[in-house]
Scaffold this motif. Structure first.
Motif, mmCIF file in Angstrom:
data_model
loop_
_atom_site.group_PDB
_atom_site.id
_atom_site.type_symbol
_atom_site.label_atom_id
_atom_site.label_comp_id
_atom_site.label_asym_id
_atom_site.label_seq_id
_atom_site.Cartn_x
_atom_site.Cartn_y
_atom_site.Cartn_z
ATOM 1 N N SER A 184 0.909 -1.163 0.173
ATOM 2 C CA SER A 184 -0.035 -0.064 0.086
ATOM 3 C C SER A 184 0.884 1.086 0.063
ATOM 4 O O SER A 184 0.470 2.400 0.066
ATOM 5 C CB SER A 184 -0.963 0.089 1.202
ATOM 6 O OG SER A 184 -0.352 -0.004 2.295
ATOM 7 N N THR A 185 2.207 1.258 -0.117
ATOM 8 C CA THR A 185 2.947 2.295 -0.077
ATOM 9 C C THR A 185 2.691 3.214 -1.164
ATOM 10 O O THR A 185 2.772 4.295 -1.037
ATOM 11 C CB THR A 185 4.534 1.897 0.171
ATOM 12 O OG1 THR A 185 4.811 1.158 1.180
ATOM 13 C CG2 THR A 185 5.364 3.186 0.288
ATOM 14 N N ASP A 225 0.315 3.343 -2.895
ATOM 15 C CA ASP A 225 -0.912 4.142 -2.857
ATOM 16 C C ASP A 225 -1.196 5.317 -1.942
ATOM 17 O O ASP A 225 -1.566 6.341 -1.989
ATOM 18 C CB ASP A 225 -2.428 3.174 -2.523
ATOM 19 C CG ASP A 225 -2.446 1.899 -3.356
ATOM 20 O OD1 ASP A 225 -2.183 2.178 -4.595
ATOM 21 O OD2 ASP A 225 -2.893 0.947 -2.855
ATOM 22 N N ILE A 226 -0.331 5.172 -0.844
ATOM 23 C CA ILE A 226 -0.336 6.140 0.104
ATOM 24 C C ILE A 226 0.311 7.519 -0.444
ATOM 25 O O ILE A 226 0.223 8.609 -0.396
ATOM 26 C CB ILE A 226 0.373 5.839 1.331
ATOM 27 C CG1 ILE A 226 -0.431 4.740 2.259
ATOM 28 C CG2 ILE A 226 0.613 7.160 2.385
ATOM 29 C CD1 ILE A 226 -0.134 3.919 3.328
#
Length: 191
Positions: free
Chosen positions: A12-13, A15-16
């Motif tokens: 999810s990095t 996406d963040i």
């Protein structure tokens, strides 16, 4: 035996990072270069003949700026600090001086009969003119019109021009129309 290090879930990095990028793009303000606000005249009708508008020499307030940033107004050298007052005098022609702009009596809604100038300010500069001098001259010319509009607004409506309604501003603009003509820069003194 070596101990196993647990893996960090980094799925999810991206996406963040993407969400942070969008957040900063949306919340950040950008400096926008501002220019001079000028309204262009409306386009002529398709069936209208394209005739050059002839303006009497008397009604032209010629302002020239040379490459040395010297000002020549109606053929005479002038200091930029005097330009605003001379422009106001040219536009209003309070004493019906034959060397200043012609005045025409017009009926203006909300104002009544008013002496409207036929004068046009013609600004021309050399390609070598500094931007600073050009802006000083522009500011003085626009300030002359703004002061005249402010004076008329206060005397007729009893309030500053900025506090007038749209209809009242239109009436003031008809009484004191902003007529500044800018010619293309030339190489007046050079090759």
């Amino acid at each position: 035996m070596a101990r196993k290090v647990p893996e960090v879930n980094a799925s999810s990095t991206a996406d963040i990072a993407f969400l942070l990028l969008i957040f900063f793009l949306i919340s950040t303000t950008m400096n926008v270069d501002t220019g001079l606000t000028r309204m262009l005249p409306p386009m002529p009708e398709k069936d209208q003949k394209q005739d050059d508008v002839e303006v009497k020499r008397r009604n032209i307030f010629t302002v020239l700026i040379n490459k040395s940033d010297r000002l020549l107004v109606r053929g005479e050298p002038m200091d930029v600090q005097m330009l605003k007052e001379k422009t106001k005098e040219f536009i209003m022609n309070p004493n019906n001086d034959p060397n200043l702009s012609e005045i025409e009596e017009k009926e203006i809604p909300m104002i009544g009969r008013y002496r409207v100038s036929k004068g046009v300010v013609s600004l021309q500069n050399d390609r070598g003119t500094s931007y600073e001098m050009y802006m000083k001259v522009q500011n003085e010319l626009v300030a002359a019109y703004n002061e005249l509009r402010e004076e008329l607004s206060t005397s007729v409506f009893g309030k500053p021009y900025q506090k007038l309604s749209k209809e009242e501003k239109d009436a003031i603009s008809k009484a004191i129309p902003l007529r500044i003509s800018e010619a293309e820069p030339k190489n007046v003194g050079g090759k």
